[in-house]
Design a protein around this motif. Structure first.
Motif, mmCIF file in Angstrom:
data_model
loop_
_atom_site.group_PDB
_atom_site.id
_atom_site.type_symbol
_atom_site.label_atom_id
_atom_site.label_comp_id
_atom_site.label_asym_id
_atom_site.label_seq_id
_atom_site.Cartn_x
_atom_site.Cartn_y
_atom_site.Cartn_z
ATOM 1 N N ASP A 18 0.769 -1.315 0.151
ATOM 2 C CA ASP A 18 0.023 -0.070 0.060
ATOM 3 C C ASP A 18 0.881 1.270 0.090
ATOM 4 N N ASP A 19 2.180 1.108 0.675
ATOM 5 C CA ASP A 19 3.094 2.417 0.752
ATOM 6 C C ASP A 19 3.976 2.371 -0.464
ATOM 7 N N LEU A 20 3.512 1.674 -1.704
ATOM 8 C CA LEU A 20 4.288 1.561 -3.064
ATOM 9 C C LEU A 20 5.594 0.972 -2.831
ATOM 10 N N THR A 21 6.059 0.483 -1.741
ATOM 11 C CA THR A 21 7.266 -0.362 -1.669
ATOM 12 C C THR A 21 7.128 -1.868 -2.036
ATOM 13 N N ALA A 22 8.009 -2.698 -2.665
ATOM 14 C CA ALA A 22 8.258 -3.639 -3.319
ATOM 15 C C ALA A 22 7.716 -4.790 -2.431
ATOM 16 N N ASN A 23 6.726 -5.750 -3.056
ATOM 17 C CA ASN A 23 6.218 -6.649 -2.292
ATOM 18 C C ASN A 23 6.437 -8.008 -2.974
ATOM 19 N N LEU A 24 7.852 -8.763 -2.604
ATOM 20 C CA LEU A 24 8.198 -9.768 -3.475
ATOM 21 C C LEU A 24 8.291 -11.002 -2.353
ATOM 22 N N THR A 25 7.727 -10.834 -1.074
ATOM 23 C CA THR A 25 7.742 -12.013 -0.285
ATOM 24 C C THR A 25 6.221 -12.559 0.016
ATOM 25 N N SER A 26 5.478 -12.036 -0.342
ATOM 26 C CA SER A 26 4.064 -12.597 -0.363
ATOM 27 C C SER A 26 4.064 -14.027 -0.924
ATOM 28 N N LYS A 27 2.856 -14.803 -0.481
ATOM 29 C CA LYS A 27 2.841 -16.118 -1.022
ATOM 30 C C LYS A 27 2.530 -16.171 -2.400
ATOM 31 N N GLU A 28 2.053 -15.062 -2.986
ATOM 32 C CA GLU A 28 1.545 -15.058 -4.313
ATOM 33 C C GLU A 28 2.877 -14.841 -5.157
ATOM 34 N N ALA A 29 3.791 -13.976 -4.743
ATOM 35 C CA ALA A 29 4.957 -13.418 -5.250
ATOM 36 C C ALA A 29 5.809 -14.731 -5.537
ATOM 37 N N ILE A 30 6.111 -15.383 -4.048
ATOM 38 C CA ILE A 30 6.801 -16.641 -4.124
ATOM 39 C C ILE A 30 6.419 -17.731 -5.039
ATOM 40 N N ASP A 31 5.172 -18.006 -4.938
ATOM 41 C CA ASP A 31 4.717 -18.943 -5.821
ATOM 42 C C ASP A 31 5.162 -18.486 -7.194
ATOM 43 N N GLY A 32 4.795 -17.509 -7.805
ATOM 44 C CA GLY A 32 5.140 -16.743 -9.193
ATOM 45 C C GLY A 32 6.511 -16.837 -9.321
ATOM 46 N N ILE A 33 7.414 -16.676 -8.442
ATOM 47 C CA ILE A 33 8.911 -16.631 -8.829
ATOM 48 C C ILE A 33 9.165 -18.213 -9.081
ATOM 49 N N ASN A 34 8.897 -19.066 -8.193
ATOM 50 C CA ASN A 34 8.852 -20.615 -8.367
ATOM 51 C C ASN A 34 8.345 -21.096 -9.700
ATOM 52 N N PHE A 35 7.240 -20.711 -9.954
ATOM 53 C CA PHE A 35 6.515 -21.066 -11.222
ATOM 54 C C PHE A 35 7.422 -20.884 -12.662
ATOM 55 N N TRP A 36 7.988 -19.350 -12.765
ATOM 56 C CA TRP A 36 8.651 -18.941 -13.964
ATOM 57 C C TRP A 36 10.044 -19.713 -13.828
ATOM 58 N N LEU A 37 10.405 -19.920 -12.473
ATOM 59 C CA LEU A 37 11.900 -20.657 -12.562
ATOM 60 C C LEU A 37 11.692 -22.023 -13.031
ATOM 61 N N LYS A 38 10.454 -22.837 -12.815
ATOM 62 C CA LYS A 38 10.225 -23.907 -13.617
ATOM 63 C C LYS A 38 10.050 -23.987 -14.890
ATOM 64 N N VAL A 39 9.284 -22.973 -15.630
ATOM 65 C CA VAL A 39 9.185 -22.746 -16.886
ATOM 66 C C VAL A 39 10.611 -22.562 -17.707
ATOM 67 N N TYR A 40 11.368 -21.571 -16.812
ATOM 68 C CA TYR A 40 12.750 -21.563 -17.425
ATOM 69 C C TYR A 40 13.600 -22.957 -17.583
ATOM 70 N N LYS A 41 13.368 -23.338 -16.396
ATOM 71 C CA LYS A 41 14.327 -24.970 -16.249
ATOM 72 C C LYS A 41 13.770 -25.955 -17.386
ATOM 73 N N ASN A 42 12.472 -26.167 -17.621
ATOM 74 C CA ASN A 42 11.961 -27.130 -18.364
ATOM 75 C C ASN A 42 11.174 -26.940 -19.800
ATOM 76 N N CYS A 43 11.023 -25.679 -20.112
ATOM 77 C CA CYS A 43 10.481 -25.541 -21.393
ATOM 78 C C CYS A 43 11.174 -24.052 -22.082
ATOM 79 N N SER A 44 12.115 -23.513 -21.779
ATOM 80 C CA SER A 44 12.764 -22.328 -22.292
ATOM 81 C C SER A 44 14.047 -22.316 -22.752
ATOM 82 N N PRO A 45 14.529 -21.860 -23.904
ATOM 83 C CA PRO A 45 15.995 -21.975 -24.029
ATOM 84 C C PRO A 45 16.887 -21.306 -22.968
ATOM 85 N N ALA A 46 17.878 -21.951 -22.526
ATOM 86 C CA ALA A 46 18.879 -21.387 -21.500
ATOM 87 C C ALA A 46 19.205 -20.143 -21.661
ATOM 88 N N GLU A 47 19.298 -19.679 -23.006
ATOM 89 C CA GLU A 47 20.281 -18.513 -23.121
ATOM 90 C C GLU A 47 19.299 -17.211 -22.920
#
Length: 312
Positions: free
Chosen positions: A237-266
């Motif tokens: 609400d004070d416009l600071t970054a919110n990277l530790t919420s459950k949704e943010a952590i889930d999202g980070i893990n999701f896109w890491l999974k995409v990168y590892k399993n179906c994205s070009p390494a480069e």
């Protein structure tokens, strides 16, 4: 006056965003005796009627062919109508644009006009005190022609320092031919998207790309897709970054999974243009981007354009 010249050019180009406050210029109007109010008014009238003369430097990051050509065409049209004006256009990739601006803030080598990659950069430029208000230009164009919210993002202490020139509608793009060949439906959830992307990753084809260059914004944009779809936000609400919420952590893990399993390494070092080119060339089955994708596909691999779709 260079500010007036830049404002007129910006109004004509419609692709401009910011007006700088440095540099020098010349004018054909002679200066009248200003000892009385009457002579001052006469001088102002003469200057406004005089042909425009001067030199303008404009920075932008529209490196794609059609967009770069449109900017140059607008500048050429303005110079044709105002032969005393010379417009110097400098084009930088999105990845280099912020670096160029930061260097300019240090050396004082800044343009008279510039685009920006979002309102965040406008705020940075305002904080560095390198912008001049352009309310006169906004009023001449018609303030009601712009989104009030967008103008508010570029307004400080009642003065407007930039104008919006387009807005993206980000959607999921996919290849119908690849989905049909694999017997897959268009995914409607993140899990379905991931499963389909993994299935389509084979024989040199990738399901999706996740690009993470520190010189671009794609990883943040992709994380934002996930977090917003879960009903949360990357900002508190004070416009600071919110990277530790459950949704943010889930999202980070999701896109890491995409990168590892179906994205070009480069793609870990890819910027937005590198990333989009993969889909343009038919190397990825899914991508999240704006309507520019259609033109990119048609210019690179027109034979697959008929199979490119986004959800209705």
């Amino acid at each position: 006056m260079k500010k007036a010249l830049a404002s007129l050019l910006a109004a004509g180009m419609a692709a401009s965003l910011l007006a700088g406050c440095g540099g020098s210029s010349s004018t054909a109007a002679s200066t009248a005796d200003t000892s009385t109010a009457a002579s001052t008014e006469a001088s102002s009238t003469a200057e406004s009627d005089a042909p425009l003369e001067g030199e303008i430097t404009f920075w932008h990051s529209f490196t794609q062919g059609a967009r770069m050509e449109a900017v140059q065409k607008a500048a050429d049209k303005f110079m044709e109508a105002n032969p005393g004006v010379k417009i110097n256009i400098e084009t930088y990739s999105w990845g280099d644009f912020n670096t160029k601006w930061n260097a300019g803030l240090t050396t004082g080598d800044l343009p008279d006009m510039s685009t920006a990659q979002g309102t965040g950069e406008v705020v940075e430029m305002l904080n560095a005190d390198v912008l001049t208000p352009i309310d006169d230009m906004v009023d001449d164009i018609g303030r009601d022609r712009f989104s009030a919210n967008a103008l508010a993002d570029m307004t400080s202490d009642g003065a407007t320092y930039g104008v919006p020139y387009y807005s993206h509608a980000q959607v999921m793009w996919y290849r119908t031919d690849l989905l049909e060949a694999a017997g897959l439906e268009v995914p409607k959830t993140w899990d379905e998207f991931y499963d389909a992307a993994v299935t389509l990753t084979k024989d040199g084809q990738y399901g999706a790309a996740f690009s993470c260059s520190p010189n671009d914004l794609l990883s943040t944009r992709y994380l934002n897709y996930y977090v917003v779809s879960a009903g949360s936000s990357l900002l508190n609400d004070d416009l600071t970054a919110n990277l530790t919420s459950k949704e943010a952590i889930d999202g980070i893990n999701f896109w890491l999974k995409v990168y590892k399993n179906c994205s070009p390494a480069e793609t870990i070092n890819y910027t937005v243009n590198d990333h989009a080119t993969l889909f343009y060339q038919g190397k990825t089955a899914f991508d999240f981007n704006s309507g520019f994708m259609i033109g990119g596909v048609q210019n690179n691999t027109p034979e697959i354009a008929q199979y490119v779709r986004c959800p209705a």
